[in-house]
Design a protein around this motif. Structure first.
Motif, short mmCIF file in Angstrom:
data_model
loop_
_atom_site.label_atom_id
_atom_site.label_comp_id
_atom_site.label_asym_id
_atom_site.label_seq_id
_atom_site.Cartn_x
_atom_site.Cartn_y
_atom_site.Cartn_z
N TRP A 62 6.82 2.57 13.22
CA TRP A 62 6.18 1.73 12.21
C TRP A 62 4.80 2.26 11.84
CZ3 TRP A 62 6.31 -1.95 8.66
CH2 TRP A 62 5.15 -2.65 8.36
N SER A 63 4.49 2.25 10.56
CA SER A 63 3.18 2.68 10.07
C SER A 63 2.69 1.69 9.04
CB SER A 63 3.27 4.09 9.46
OG SER A 63 2.12 4.37 8.67
N ASP A 64 1.56 1.06 9.33
CA ASP A 64 0.99 0.10 8.40
C ASP A 64 0.59 0.78 7.09
OD1 ASP A 64 -0.26 -2.77 8.14
OD2 ASP A 64 -1.85 -1.40 7.49
N ARG A 66 1.87 3.52 5.78
CA ARG A 66 3.08 3.87 5.02
C ARG A 66 3.64 2.63 4.33
NH1 ARG A 66 6.42 8.17 5.47
NH2 ARG A 66 5.53 8.78 7.48
N ARG A 92 4.91 -7.03 12.24
CA ARG A 92 5.33 -6.15 11.16
C ARG A 92 5.85 -6.95 9.97
NH1 ARG A 92 7.24 -3.44 15.81
NH2 ARG A 92 9.32 -4.32 15.58
#
Length: 377
Positions: A62-64, A66, A92
Motif C-alpha cells: 500500500w502507498s498513500d 500512489r 487504508r
C-alpha cells in the motif's frame, strides 16, 4: 488482496457450476414489493473499483502517495464520478474514501475483510460505517456497503479456514446448502444491523448474481448490489437476467463487472483467472492465450450500454489496478496481466523481481471507459 479477490470471484463461479447452481432460477421476493422510485435516464453513477489491500510483496505494498495520484486520475482522466473503495484495512479504506470525498467523487465504501473471526469483520464494518457517516454529515455523496459475498469471506458459513478451502469444499460438494444459507442469512442480518446502527444514509451489500445460491433479503438494504460477470451475445439476455432484481422496487447497483484481456475471456463468465497455473513459482500462464485488450474493452462498453439502457443506479468496473498481476510483454508465459480484470497494466522496472518499483499504464479498456464516462460529466 487485489489478486486474491479476483481469483476468488472466478473460483466461486467454478464452484457454483460444479454444484449445479450456476444459472439457477430467481427466488420469489419475500414480503410486499415496494413502489419503484422515480427513474433517471441512463446510469446515475459510473465508476471503478479501487481495492486497497496491503499487497502481497513489498513492491506491491500500500502507498498513500500512489493512492492519491490514482484517485486524482480516476476523476480527471478516467472521468469516473464514483469510486468503489473496497478491501481490508480500516486506515487504508478511510484514507481513500476521504481522498475521494476531497475530489468530489461519489463514494461507495465497502470493507471486505476475510479469513478472520466474525467479530473482527463486524468491528470493521462498524468502524468504516462510522467514518462513512462522518463524510455524509460533512456533505459528501456516499453509500455504504456492509460487505461482499459473505459466504466466501466469512469463516463459519461454508466449511474451511481460508477462502480457497471454502471454494474447494464447495467444488467437492462438501457443503450443506440449507445450513449454509441459514448461516449466511444470520450473518447478513447482523452486518446490516451494525451498518444501520452507525450509518444513516443508503445501505447496501454486494451479492453473487446467483439468487438460488445466495438469496438475500433485500428488505434489509436500500440499494441492491450485484457482482455481475455474465456473458451473452444478445444484450437483451443481460436485460432479462438483471430485470429480476428490479422486482424489489429498489435501486440496482452493479458493484463489479469486467473481464480479462485475451480472446475468449468474456465467454468464461468470470473464470478468466483460470489460465494461470498458481502451483508454479513464479506463477505461469497455461496454454497460449492470445492477448487482446480490445476484447476486454468491448465487453465493458457493451455491458455499459445495457446498464445505461436500464437506467440503473450505478455500475463500477472491476477493477482499476491489480499490482500483483504485472504485464510481461517480454515473456508471455509470465504475463499475469492476461488473467487480471484491471483496466490498467502494472509494469515492473525489473520484470523478474517482485519487489521492483512499478508503474501502471492504461489498457484499451481504460481508454474506452474514459471516453464513455466523459460523455456524462
Amino acid at each position: 488482496m487485489e489478486n486474491t479477490k479476483g481469483i476468488s470471484r472466478a473460483r466461486f463461479l467454478a464452484g457454483a457450476a460444479a454444484a449445479g447452481l450456476a444459472g439457477a432460477a430467481a427466488l420469489q421476493p419475500a414480503g410486499q414489493a415496494v413502489a419503484a422510485p422515480r427513474r433517471q435516464r441512463g446510469l446515475k453513477h459510473r465508476g471503478v473499483v479501487y481495492t486497497v489491500g496491503a499487497g502481497e510483496t513489498p513492491g506491491t505494498a500500500w502507498s498513500d502517495a500512489r493512492m492519491r495520484r490514482d484517485v486524482r486520475l480516476i476523476r480527471d482522466d478516467l472521468h469516473a464520478d464514483t469510486l468503489d473503495v473496497t478491501g481490508d484495512g480500516v486506515d487504508r479504506l478511510t484514507a481513500t474514501a476521504a481522498e475521494a470525498a476531497e475530489r468530489g467523487l461519489h463514494i461507495w465504501l465497502q470493507p471486505t475483510l476475510g479469513d478472520v473471526p466474525e467479530r473482527e469483520i463486524l468491528d470493521s464494518i462498524a468502524e468504516c460505517g462510522r467514518f462513512a457517516e462522518r463524510l455524509r454529515r460533512q456533505g459528501a455523496s456516499v453509500d455504504f456497503s456492509v460487505g461482499c459475498e459473505f459466504w466466501l469471506f466469512v469463516p463459519g458459513i461454508i466449511p474451511g479456514e481460508t477462502v480457497l478451502e471454502r471454494v474447494e469444499n464447495l467444488q467437492k460438494g462438501n457443503v450443506d446448502m440449507a445450513r449454509m444459507q441459514r448461516r449466511l442469512a444470520r450473518f447478513t442480518a447482523k452486518a446490516a444491523a451494525v451498518g444501520r446502527s452507525v450509518f444513516h444514509g443508503r445501505l447496501s451489500y454486494a451479492a453473487a448474481q446467483d439468487e438460488e445460491f445466495e438469496p438475500v433479503d433485500w428488505r434489509l438494504f436500500d440499494i441492491i448490489g450485484i457482482d455481475y460477470y455474465s456473458y451473452f451475445r444478445d444484450p437483451s439476455d443481460h436485460v432479462r437476467e438483471l430485470r429480476r432484481y428490479l422486482r424489489w422496487g429498489k435501486p440496482l447497483a452493479i458493484t463489479e463487472f469486467g473481464t480479462c484481456a485475451y480472446v475468449g475471456a468474456p465467454e468464461t463468465a468470470g473464470m478468466g483467472w483460470n489460465i494461470v497455473d498458481y502451483t508454479k513459482e513464479p506463477n505461469e500462464i497455461k496454454g497460449d492465450p492470445v492477448r487482446s485488450e480490445r476484447t476486454q474493452a468491448a465487453y465493458l462498453v457493451d455491458l455499459l450500454d445495457v446498464f445505461e439502457s436500464m437506467d440503473l443506479y450505478a455500475a463500477m468496473a472491476f477493477e482499476f489496478v491489480t499490482p500483483d498481476a504485472p504485464h510481461r510483454p517480454d515473456d508471455p508465459r509470465y504475463d499475469l496481466d492476461l488473467a487480471s480484470y484491471a483496466i490498467t497494466k502494472p509494469i515492473r522496472k525489473d520484470p523478474t523481481d517482485p519487489n521492483s518499483p512499478w508503474h501502471w499504464e492504461p489498457k484499451e479498456a481504460y481508454r474506452a471507459l474514459s471516453h464513455r464516462y466523459a460523455q456524462h460529466p
